[in-house]
Write a protein that holds these residues in place. Structure first.
Motif, PDB file in Angstrom:
ATOM      1  N   SER A 124       0.792  -1.202  -0.001  1.00 22.80           N
ATOM      2  CA  SER A 124       0.110   0.157  -0.135  1.00 22.80           C
ATOM      3  C   SER A 124       0.928   1.248  -0.109  1.00 22.80           C
ATOM      4  N   GLY A 125       0.280   2.386  -0.735  1.00 25.49           N
ATOM      5  CA  GLY A 125       1.237   3.537  -0.839  1.00 25.49           C
ATOM      6  C   GLY A 125       2.239   3.552  -1.963  1.00 25.49           C
ATOM      7  N   SER A 126       2.564   2.580  -2.534  1.00 23.19           N
ATOM      8  CA  SER A 126       3.719   2.342  -3.476  1.00 23.19           C
ATOM      9  C   SER A 126       3.102   2.785  -4.819  1.00 23.19           C
ATOM     10  N   LEU A 127       3.899   3.039  -5.838  1.00 21.54           N
ATOM     11  CA  LEU A 127       3.399   3.554  -7.082  1.00 21.54           C
ATOM     12  C   LEU A 127       2.799   2.623  -7.682  1.00 21.54           C
ATOM     13  N   ALA A 128       2.968   1.309  -7.751  1.00 17.65           N
ATOM     14  CA  ALA A 128       2.116   0.459  -8.114  1.00 17.65           C
ATOM     15  C   ALA A 128       0.779   0.243  -7.642  1.00 17.65           C
ATOM     16  N   ASP A 129       0.639   0.614  -6.286  1.00 19.62           N
ATOM     17  CA  ASP A 129      -0.752   0.777  -5.578  1.00 19.62           C
ATOM     18  C   ASP A 129      -1.359   1.924  -6.105  1.00 19.62           C
ATOM     19  N   SER A 130      -0.669   3.049  -6.346  1.00 27.95           N
ATOM     20  CA  SER A 130      -1.275   4.463  -6.948  1.00 27.95           C
ATOM     21  C   SER A 130      -1.908   4.177  -8.352  1.00 27.95           C
ATOM     22  N   ILE A 131      -1.102   3.547  -9.248  1.00 29.22           N
ATOM     23  CA  ILE A 131      -1.645   3.155 -10.569  1.00 29.22           C
ATOM     24  C   ILE A 131      -2.691   2.048 -10.723  1.00 29.22           C
ATOM     25  N   ASN A 132      -2.414   1.319  -9.559  1.00 22.14           N
ATOM     26  CA  ASN A 132      -3.744   0.412  -9.520  1.00 22.14           C
ATOM     27  C   ASN A 132      -5.072   1.005  -9.169  1.00 22.14           C
ATOM     28  N   GLN A 133      -4.953   1.927  -8.418  1.00 21.33           N
ATOM     29  CA  GLN A 133      -6.065   2.904  -8.102  1.00 21.33           C
ATOM     30  C   GLN A 133      -6.685   3.431  -9.394  1.00 21.33           C
ATOM     31  N   LYS A 134      -5.704   4.161  -9.983  1.00 20.97           N
ATOM     32  CA  LYS A 134      -5.899   4.863 -11.078  1.00 20.97           C
ATOM     33  C   LYS A 134      -6.695   4.078 -12.415  1.00 20.97           C
ATOM     34  N   SER A 135      -6.115   2.649 -12.630  1.00 24.98           N
ATOM     35  CA  SER A 135      -6.512   1.898 -13.462  1.00 24.98           C
ATOM     36  C   SER A 135      -7.972   1.464 -13.261  1.00 24.98           C
ATOM     37  N   SER A 136      -8.184   1.195 -11.878  1.00 23.87           N
ATOM     38  CA  SER A 136      -9.652   1.024 -11.460  1.00 23.87           C
ATOM     39  C   SER A 136     -10.579   2.043 -11.951  1.00 23.87           C
ATOM     40  N   ALA A 137      -9.958   3.074 -11.563  1.00 22.18           N
ATOM     41  CA  ALA A 137     -10.949   4.576 -12.034  1.00 22.18           C
ATOM     42  C   ALA A 137     -11.183   4.472 -13.489  1.00 22.18           C
ATOM     43  N   LEU A 138     -10.428   4.181 -14.307  1.00 20.09           N
ATOM     44  CA  LEU A 138     -10.264   4.192 -15.763  1.00 20.09           C
ATOM     45  C   LEU A 138     -11.462   3.261 -16.177  1.00 20.09           C
ATOM     46  N   ILE A 139     -11.208   1.960 -15.652  1.00 17.12           N
ATOM     47  CA  ILE A 139     -12.201   0.969 -15.959  1.00 17.12           C
ATOM     48  C   ILE A 139     -13.722   1.209 -15.814  1.00 17.12           C
ATOM     49  N   ASN A 140     -13.982   1.756 -14.443  1.00 18.57           N
ATOM     50  CA  ASN A 140     -15.236   2.417 -14.111  1.00 18.57           C
ATOM     51  C   ASN A 140     -15.722   3.479 -15.074  1.00 18.57           C
ATOM     52  N   GLN A 141     -14.584   4.312 -15.276  1.00 21.75           N
ATOM     53  CA  GLN A 141     -15.164   5.651 -16.226  1.00 21.75           C
ATOM     54  C   GLN A 141     -15.638   4.900 -17.695  1.00 21.75           C
ATOM     55  N   ALA A 142     -14.812   4.240 -18.274  1.00 26.26           N
ATOM     56  CA  ALA A 142     -14.972   3.724 -19.473  1.00 26.26           C
ATOM     57  C   ALA A 142     -16.234   2.828 -19.549  1.00 26.26           C
ATOM     58  N   THR A 143     -16.501   2.162 -18.571  1.00 21.61           N
ATOM     59  CA  THR A 143     -17.626   1.372 -18.412  1.00 21.61           C
ATOM     60  C   THR A 143     -18.948   2.327 -18.398  1.00 21.61           C
ATOM     61  N   ASN A 144     -18.889   3.398 -17.361  1.00 19.49           N
ATOM     62  CA  ASN A 144     -19.975   4.211 -17.328  1.00 19.49           C
ATOM     63  C   ASN A 144     -20.112   4.952 -18.603  1.00 19.49           C
ATOM     64  N   GLN A 145     -19.169   5.628 -19.275  1.00 18.12           N
ATOM     65  CA  GLN A 145     -19.273   6.294 -20.537  1.00 18.12           C
ATOM     66  C   GLN A 145     -19.801   5.329 -21.361  1.00 18.12           C
ATOM     67  N   LEU A 146     -19.614   4.119 -21.708  1.00 14.13           N
ATOM     68  CA  LEU A 146     -20.022   3.318 -22.605  1.00 14.13           C
ATOM     69  C   LEU A 146     -21.783   3.078 -22.397  1.00 14.13           C
ATOM     70  N   ALA A 147     -22.019   3.047 -20.990  1.00 13.97           N
ATOM     71  CA  ALA A 147     -23.378   2.858 -20.670  1.00 13.97           C
ATOM     72  C   ALA A 147     -24.188   4.101 -21.149  1.00 13.97           C
ATOM     73  N   THR A 148     -23.666   5.394 -20.902  1.00 12.41           N
ATOM     74  CA  THR A 148     -24.128   6.760 -21.193  1.00 12.41           C
ATOM     75  C   THR A 148     -24.198   6.611 -22.826  1.00 12.41           C
ATOM     76  N   ASN A 149     -23.175   6.434 -23.587  1.00  9.72           N
ATOM     77  CA  ASN A 149     -23.275   6.624 -24.868  1.00  9.72           C
ATOM     78  C   ASN A 149     -24.119   5.596 -25.554  1.00  9.72           C
ATOM     79  N   THR A 150     -24.331   4.510 -25.078  1.00 13.05           N
ATOM     80  CA  THR A 150     -25.322   3.417 -25.927  1.00 13.05           C
ATOM     81  C   THR A 150     -26.830   3.302 -25.216  1.00 13.05           C
TER      82      THR A 150
END
Length: 231
Positions: A193-219
């Motif tokens: 926890s708190g490492s660079l890998a942990d930070s990028i892991n959190q950002k990648s999770s956010a990107l997954i959710n954002q892409a999923t939600n934008q797909l839902a909105t657009n379709t």
């Protein structure tokens, strides 16, 4: 009531350039609500100061803020299903790669295992970064900027681990340099926890959710929660 502002007049600073390595100017990213204005260059660039002065004089701060929020909220509606799906796939791979690195025991893992895990991280990060080049969503681009800035902040340590940040902000891996890297450097970058890998892991999770939600909105097929599950 504001009728909206042409985004192309909002900022001379180009967030695409910052994200993809064409400028070293990132000073505006830490200026509170103005960082949102500066990052709209990812969508379109323009003359921010001129637009700001003009709107303030004609309609006031509230109208300006409303126009900016309207621009942000609709910024991803033109993104294609293919582009959003590519981002979701890349971010999913990055999430898995960083999760593995975060839990890896660098004291006992073999050199081959470490190299494989770091190589997977580099590959999936590059795939995710490149996928954002085809998108307009303000939220997605902002998340990627945060991830890019995290890496840039750790550049010295990354270099010690054989990882180079290229001019376009993609990553390159020197396996020989990685093999000779001090284990303490690797643990600081990637372990727990708190490492660079942990930070990028959190950002990648956010990107997954954002892409999923934008797909839902657009379709218009469904509405998803912040965790990517159906309501």
């Amino acid at each position: 009531m504001s009728k909206g502002i042409d985004v192309s007049t909002l900022n001379t600073y180009n967030p695409y350039a910052a994200l993809f390595g064409n400028t070293s100017d990132s000073s505006s990213s830490s200026m509170g609500w103005m960082s949102g204005i500066s990052d709209l260059k990812m969508i379109q660039s323009g003359a921010y100061k001129k637009a700001l002065k003009s709107v303030y004089e004609k309609e006031g701060k509230d109208a300006f803020s409303e126009a900016v929020q309207n621009t942000i909220s609709g910024s991803g509606t033109t993104d294609s299903e293919k582009s959003l799906s590519s981002l979701k796939s890349g971010a999913t791979g990055l999430y898995s790669a960083t999760k593995e690195l975060r839990s890896l025991n660098f004291d006992t893992a073999s050199d081959e295992k470490i190299a494989s895990s770091v190589e997977s991280f580099v590959k999936n990060y590059n795939t995710t970064l490149n996928a954002t080049k085809n998108l307009n969503s303000y939220g997605i681009l902002q998340t990627q900027v945060w991830a890019t800035e995290k890496l840039q902040g750790s550049e010295t340590m990354l270099n010690k681990a054989g990882i180079t940040i290229n001019a376009d902000n993609t990553l390159s891996l020197d396996k020989d340099a990685l093999k000779s890297a001090d284990k303490s450097t690797l643990k600081t970058l990637f372990s727990g926890s708190g490492s660079l890998a942990d930070s990028i892991n959190q950002k990648s999770s956010a990107l997954i959710n954002q892409a999923t939600n934008q797909l839902a909105t657009n379709t218009g097929k469904a509405i998803y929660s912040s965790s990517g599950t159906l309501f």
